[in-house]
Design a protein around this motif. Structure first.
Motif, PDB file in Angstrom:
ATOM      1  N   VAL A 199      -1.509   1.277 -17.805  1.00 17.69           N
ATOM      2  CA  VAL A 199      -2.108   0.505 -16.719  1.00 17.69           C
ATOM      3  C   VAL A 199      -2.203   1.454 -15.527  1.00 17.69           C
ATOM      4  CG1 VAL A 199      -1.895  -1.497 -15.192  1.00 17.69           C
ATOM      5  CG2 VAL A 199      -1.135  -1.667 -17.586  1.00 17.69           C
ATOM      6  N   LEU A 200      -3.421   1.710 -15.107  1.00 18.98           N
ATOM      7  CA  LEU A 200      -3.660   2.624 -13.991  1.00 18.98           C
ATOM      8  C   LEU A 200      -3.809   1.771 -12.731  1.00 18.98           C
ATOM      9  CD1 LEU A 200      -4.265   5.574 -13.127  1.00 18.98           C
ATOM     10  CD2 LEU A 200      -6.678   5.136 -13.689  1.00 18.98           C
ATOM     11  N   VAL A 201      -3.045   2.124 -11.684  1.00 20.47           N
ATOM     12  CA  VAL A 201      -2.957   1.212 -10.543  1.00 20.47           C
ATOM     13  C   VAL A 201      -3.514   1.853  -9.268  1.00 20.47           C
ATOM     14  CG1 VAL A 201      -1.442  -0.333  -9.236  1.00 20.47           C
ATOM     15  CG2 VAL A 201      -0.870   0.271 -11.607  1.00 20.47           C
ATOM     16  N   VAL A 202      -4.515   1.216  -8.701  1.00 23.08           N
ATOM     17  CA  VAL A 202      -5.104   1.649  -7.433  1.00 23.08           C
ATOM     18  C   VAL A 202      -4.317   0.995  -6.306  1.00 23.08           C
ATOM     19  CG1 VAL A 202      -7.175   1.560  -5.978  1.00 23.08           C
ATOM     20  CG2 VAL A 202      -7.404   1.808  -8.471  1.00 23.08           C
ATOM     21  N   ARG A 203      -3.895   1.796  -5.329  1.00 23.44           N
ATOM     22  CA  ARG A 203      -3.194   1.202  -4.197  1.00 23.44           C
ATOM     23  C   ARG A 203      -4.231   0.694  -3.204  1.00 23.44           C
ATOM     24  NH1 ARG A 203       1.051   4.929  -1.713  1.00 23.44           N
ATOM     25  NH2 ARG A 203       2.489   4.020  -3.208  1.00 23.44           N
ATOM     26  N   ARG A 204      -4.289  -0.586  -3.034  1.00 22.96           N
ATOM     27  CA  ARG A 204      -5.265  -1.158  -2.112  1.00 22.96           C
ATOM     28  C   ARG A 204      -4.592  -1.819  -0.919  1.00 22.96           C
ATOM     29  NH1 ARG A 204      -8.308  -1.489   1.634  1.00 22.96           N
ATOM     30  NH2 ARG A 204      -9.706  -3.242   1.913  1.00 22.96           N
ATOM     31  N   THR A 205      -3.652  -2.727  -1.185  1.00 26.68           N
ATOM     32  CA  THR A 205      -3.071  -3.501  -0.083  1.00 26.68           C
ATOM     33  C   THR A 205      -1.734  -2.939   0.366  1.00 26.68           C
ATOM     34  OG1 THR A 205      -2.186  -4.958  -1.774  1.00 26.68           O
ATOM     35  CG2 THR A 205      -4.186  -5.694  -0.648  1.00 26.68           C
ATOM     36  N   GLY A 206      -1.150  -1.999  -0.434  1.00 33.43           N
ATOM     37  CA  GLY A 206       0.159  -1.456  -0.085  1.00 33.43           C
ATOM     38  C   GLY A 206       1.270  -2.480  -0.233  1.00 33.43           C
ATOM     39  N   GLN A 207       1.142  -3.365  -1.205  1.00 32.85           N
ATOM     40  CA  GLN A 207       2.230  -4.326  -1.486  1.00 32.85           C
ATOM     41  C   GLN A 207       3.519  -3.537  -1.699  1.00 32.85           C
ATOM     42  OE1 GLN A 207      -0.405  -6.888  -0.987  1.00 32.85           O
ATOM     43  NE2 GLN A 207       1.331  -7.940  -1.905  1.00 32.85           N
ATOM     44  N   ASP A 208       4.647  -4.071  -1.231  1.00 30.27           N
ATOM     45  CA  ASP A 208       5.858  -3.274  -1.423  1.00 30.27           C
ATOM     46  C   ASP A 208       6.710  -3.769  -2.599  1.00 30.27           C
ATOM     47  OD1 ASP A 208       6.990  -4.547   1.765  1.00 30.27           O
ATOM     48  OD2 ASP A 208       6.766  -5.547  -0.164  1.00 30.27           O
ATOM     49  N   ASP A 209       6.170  -4.690  -3.364  1.00 32.36           N
ATOM     50  CA  ASP A 209       6.968  -5.218  -4.480  1.00 32.36           C
ATOM     51  C   ASP A 209       6.193  -5.097  -5.792  1.00 32.36           C
ATOM     52  OD1 ASP A 209       4.964  -6.869  -3.706  1.00 32.36           O
ATOM     53  OD2 ASP A 209       6.120  -8.735  -3.802  1.00 32.36           O
ATOM     54  N   VAL A 210       5.528  -3.937  -5.971  1.00 37.39           N
ATOM     55  CA  VAL A 210       4.690  -3.784  -7.164  1.00 37.39           C
ATOM     56  C   VAL A 210       5.572  -3.639  -8.405  1.00 37.39           C
ATOM     57  CG1 VAL A 210       2.879  -2.388  -8.231  1.00 37.39           C
ATOM     58  CG2 VAL A 210       2.977  -2.609  -5.739  1.00 37.39           C
ATOM     59  N   PRO A 211       5.502  -4.585  -9.338  1.00 35.85           N
ATOM     60  CA  PRO A 211       6.291  -4.439 -10.566  1.00 35.85           C
ATOM     61  C   PRO A 211       5.810  -3.219 -11.355  1.00 35.85           C
ATOM     62  CG  PRO A 211       4.883  -6.420 -10.663  1.00 35.85           C
ATOM     63  CD  PRO A 211       4.660  -5.793  -9.330  1.00 35.85           C
ATOM     64  N   TRP A 212       6.718  -2.494 -11.950  1.00 31.87           N
ATOM     65  CA  TRP A 212       6.361  -1.210 -12.552  1.00 31.87           C
ATOM     66  C   TRP A 212       6.992  -1.037 -13.922  1.00 31.87           C
ATOM     67  CZ3 TRP A 212       2.530   1.162 -10.305  1.00 31.87           C
ATOM     68  CH2 TRP A 212       2.191   2.457 -10.710  1.00 31.87           C
ATOM     69  N   THR A 213       6.213  -0.653 -14.891  1.00 37.80           N
ATOM     70  CA  THR A 213       6.736  -0.341 -16.220  1.00 37.80           C
ATOM     71  C   THR A 213       6.640   1.162 -16.432  1.00 37.80           C
ATOM     72  OG1 THR A 213       5.999  -2.489 -17.034  1.00 37.80           O
ATOM     73  CG2 THR A 213       6.502  -0.833 -18.695  1.00 37.80           C
ATOM     74  N   ALA A 214       7.774   1.839 -16.380  1.00 40.78           N
ATOM     75  CA  ALA A 214       7.798   3.303 -16.485  1.00 40.78           C
ATOM     76  C   ALA A 214       7.218   3.721 -17.833  1.00 40.78           C
ATOM     77  CB  ALA A 214       9.234   3.810 -16.342  1.00 40.78           C
ATOM     78  N   GLY A 215       6.442   4.816 -17.798  1.00 38.36           N
ATOM     79  CA  GLY A 215       5.848   5.322 -19.033  1.00 38.36           C
ATOM     80  C   GLY A 215       4.475   4.718 -19.285  1.00 38.36           C
ATOM     81  N   ARG A 216       4.304   3.447 -18.923  1.00 37.21           N
ATOM     82  CA  ARG A 216       3.010   2.808 -19.131  1.00 37.21           C
ATOM     83  C   ARG A 216       2.151   2.866 -17.863  1.00 37.21           C
ATOM     84  NH1 ARG A 216       2.613  -3.592 -19.214  1.00 37.21           N
ATOM     85  NH2 ARG A 216       2.759  -3.077 -17.000  1.00 37.21           N
ATOM     86  N   ASP A 217       2.783   2.598 -16.728  1.00 39.04           N
ATOM     87  CA  ASP A 217       2.025   2.469 -15.486  1.00 39.04           C
ATOM     88  C   ASP A 217       1.865   3.815 -14.782  1.00 39.04           C
ATOM     89  OD1 ASP A 217       2.071  -0.160 -16.164  1.00 39.04           O
ATOM     90  OD2 ASP A 217       3.455  -0.797 -14.578  1.00 39.04           O
ATOM     91  N   VAL A 218       0.698   4.021 -14.217  1.00 42.85           N
ATOM     92  CA  VAL A 218       0.375   5.286 -13.553  1.00 42.85           C
ATOM     93  C   VAL A 218      -0.343   4.958 -12.243  1.00 42.85           C
ATOM     94  CG1 VAL A 218      -0.897   7.480 -13.787  1.00 42.85           C
ATOM     95  CG2 VAL A 218       0.018   6.349 -15.835  1.00 42.85           C
ATOM     96  N   TRP A 219       0.043   5.627 -11.158  1.00 42.36           N
ATOM     97  CA  TRP A 219      -0.693   5.456  -9.899  1.00 42.36           C
ATOM     98  C   TRP A 219      -1.992   6.255  -9.947  1.00 42.36           C
ATOM     99  CZ3 TRP A 219      -0.128   1.728  -6.602  1.00 42.36           C
ATOM    100  CH2 TRP A 219       1.132   1.176  -6.349  1.00 42.36           C
TER     101      TRP A 219
END
Ligand code: ATP
Ligand code: MG
Length: 645
Positions: free
Chosen positions: A208-228
């Motif tokens: 899951v590739l994640v674009v930072r748009r709103t700068g939420q500070d509680d973004v749930p994250w799955t290490a290994g799968r998620d990429v900024w």
């Protein structure tokens, strides 16, 4: 029905238009040669062997043997031609933040992401789903996918986790691109959690590739799968060597809006689609080098695929792209944007025009809209009243309005005027574009006489046609091709009639046609008559079962004033008004005042849900409904109305 006005193209517009009157005859003489000529506007890495091949009908093949890269056509070649400094996108976020992106900058980002996608294991033919707001990154992602041959599917950022999950699972996507959050009418809300929910347990989703748009500070994250997104792009080179792809390589999957049932994932391919998108964008919108073009559709709708992404970019257009709600923070936001960027060409939807109308002509009058020279409409039949309002109060009476009829299935416009050539009639999408053939027939395939409703069919193949429904080829054949298999005509699913001049008037969905004592009446015609009444802002007309007449007409109306639900005077007024404008047979038996109407996310009225209500049926597919509360309110109004009846 009163259809008096004909609006010829203004002489000054016609004199400078990209396309003149000869093109109709030229295309009719040899449609395949015509489309081959338009394909020649693109950059091919290998020429095609054959323009058209129907050996696998109804799946057509266009420009077989030809090879090209869509991203090269939409980005690289403009930079190579010396237009790297030209603005591709004037992007504006809902909170008011802005970015100007040139074609050279677009190329650098598309190239970086193409490398990034490869790093994430995405290969040609893999599916990538985008669950993003209208961002520069969204545009970049579509182009980067095309560049490496990945098949993209855009999902509206406002859809629920369930709706997203259906599309991710249906496409078998390898990658989901989402954002941390998005702005919804002025508020930043998190969306990553919904993205996570949508992909949970789907083993085919690798990242899951994640674009930072709103700068939420509680973004749930799955290490290994998620990429900024920004971290991935930072480490990629800004040059990328593009491969070329077969003309029939799949480019994207677009899901229909779901007005008539469960959305279908239409598959569009590369060479034919881009030819149709590119030429019609240039011709319909009369694109000039100094135009500032704005199509306000969300990028996830087919409208924006063709007339924001692939069409305008392939033509090197400068366009406005706006992230947010048209009413945030105030109802004049679109007019403010038009004034700020000097927009010349504004392509909108009837639902929005009717919303503006509720605010009155003083709303657009508060802005300098003198830069506008052309207007467009798509998504539904535009009520003549709304057409005239748009023409006069937004276009200052000087801008042609191109009403474009087309569908997810058709890829690009089919029935639409050429602004410098075709005389317009408010409420009609006019005649088929050059190179396209459409008409109105009865169930047996005989053309209906003028004024008689029938089925809209496309009678000859065209390059932008969808090739299949993803994962359900039978549904593709059944829905569109089986009914007129012998003639090899495409059944659009819309009802229509032709007038004496051969102009096509869309009447609504075949499923929504009313049958009153044997008379076939179109929902759009009745709704347009109602909207033309000074007290009515919006209307939806459905047929309820009736023992004597087969169906009786029930009109749900939103008033401009605050008429109460029990306003018997209004019902009488509207009945008399419809009888006058359409005929006594069309008088609504019942008029129900409502405050909202159930609509799809793309703003189309979902008549079938109201028909279900009046028939005492339930259980229709509501997944593409924008606001379930609107349906509840209609239900309550209906119950109260029946109790009082
Ligand atoms: P589904 O097929 O799932 O019910 P949908 O048909 O609403 O969804 P789209 O492909 O986005 O999904 O919409 C195409 C339809 O929109 C057309 O079939 C037609 O009914 C309507 N439409 C679009 N443009 C126009 C127009 N200019 N005039 C009249 N109707 C239009
Ligand atoms: Mg449809």
């Amino acid at each position: 029905m009163q259809r008096p006005d004909v609006v010829p193209p203004p002489a000054a517009f016609a004199a400078q238009a990209n396309v003149g009157p000869d093109v109709y005859a030229q295309a009719a003489a040899d449609p395949f040669a015509f489309w081959a000529q338009q394909a020649g506007r693109l950059q091919w890495d290998r020429p095609w062997d054959q323009v058209f091949d129907d050996a696998q009908w109804p799946t057509a093949r266009w420009f077989d043997g030809g090879r090209l890269n869509v991203a090269v056509n939409c980005v690289d070649r403009h930079v190579a031609a010396g237009h790297g400094d030209r603005v591709a996108l004037h992007w504006e976020g809902e909170p008011g933040d802005r970015r100007t992106v040139t074609y050279a900058q677009l190329l650098a980002d598309v190239s970086r992401l193409a490398h990034g996608l490869t790093e994430l294991g995405v290969e040609a033919g893999d599916r990538v789903v985008l669950y993003l707001p209208v961002l520069v990154e969204t545009v970049v992602a579509t182009m980067a996918c095309a560049r490496i041959g990945a098949v993209v599917s855009l999902v509206f950022g406002g859809f629920s986790a369930d709706a997203l999950r259906f599309r991710v699972a249906d496409t078998g996507a390898k990658l989901l691109i989402a954002s941390d959050g998005q702005f919804r009418r002025g508020t930043a809300v998190g969306v990553k959690a919904a993205a996570d929910e949508a992909v949970a347990g789907l083993a085919h989703v690798e990242h899951v590739l994640v674009v930072r748009r709103t700068g939420q500070d509680d973004v749930p994250w799955t290490a290994g799968r998620d990429v900024w997104w920004h971290e991935l792009l930072e480490r990629q080179p800004a040059h990328h060597e593009p491969a070329s792809f077969d003309a029939e390589h799949p480019l994207f999957i677009v899901y229909t809006s779901g007005t008539t049932g469960r959305p279908k994932g239409l598959v569009h391919t590369t060479g034919g689609y881009l030819t149709h998108a590119s030429w019609t964008h240039w011709a319909l919108f009369d694109l000039e080098p100094d135009d500032v073009y704005w199509c306000q559709a969300d990028l996830a709708w087919v409208t924006a695929h063709t007339y924001v992404l692939y069409g305008p970019l392939s033509n090197g257009a400068t366009q406005v792209v706006y992230e947010g709600s048209p009413l945030t923070p105030h109802p004049g936001r679109h007019f403010e944007v038009i004034e700020r960027y000097g927009v010349t060409t504004y392509y909108t939807a009837p639902t929005l025009v009717r919303t503006f109308m509720k605010h009155g002509p003083q709303l657009p009058a508060g802005y300098d809209l003198s830069s506008l020279r052309l207007l467009g409409s798509v998504g539904e039949a535009i009520n003549p009243e709304a057409w005239r309002w748009l023409h006069e109060h937004v276009g200052g009476g000087r801008c042609p309005v191109v009403d474009t009829w087309w569908q997810s299935e058709t890829g690009a416009a089919v029935v639409a005027p050429l602004p410098g050539v075709t005389a317009l009639k408010p409420g009609s999408a006019t005649v088929p574009l050059p190179g396209l053939s459409a008409t109105v027939v009865d169930d047996a395939g005989t053309e209906t006489p003028p004024g008689v409703e029938g089925n809209l069919v496309i009678t000859a193949p065209w390059p932008g046609m969808a090739r299949t429904v993803w994962g359900d080829h039978d549904r593709f054949v059944r829905s569109y091709w089986a009914p007129y298999a012998q003639q090899r005509w495409y059944l659009a699913g819309d009802s229509a009639s032709k007038d004496d001049d051969g102009y096509i008037w869309i009447g609504g969905r075949i499923d929504d046609v009313l049958n009153i004592s044997g008379h076939r009446l179109s929902s759009i015609e009745l709704e347009s008559a109602l909207v033309a009444h000074p007290r009515v802002a919006e209307a939806a007309v459905v047929g309820a079962p009736d023992d004597i007449t087969g169906q009786r007409i029930v009109a749900f109306v939103i008033t401009r004033d605050d008429a109460g639900a029990d306003d018997a005077g209004l019902a009488e007024e509207l009945r008399a008004h419809v009888a006058l404008r359409v005929g006594a047979v069309a008088k609504p038996r019942e008029v129900v005042v409502v405050t909202d109407l159930p609509k799809t996310r793309s703003g189309k009225i979902m008549r079938r849900l109201m028909a279900d209500l009046t028939a005492g049926r339930g259980g229709g597919d509501t997944t593409s409904l924008t606001d379930p509360a609107a349906l509840d309110a209609v239900q309550d109004a209906w119950t109260a109305h029946r109790a009082g009846a």
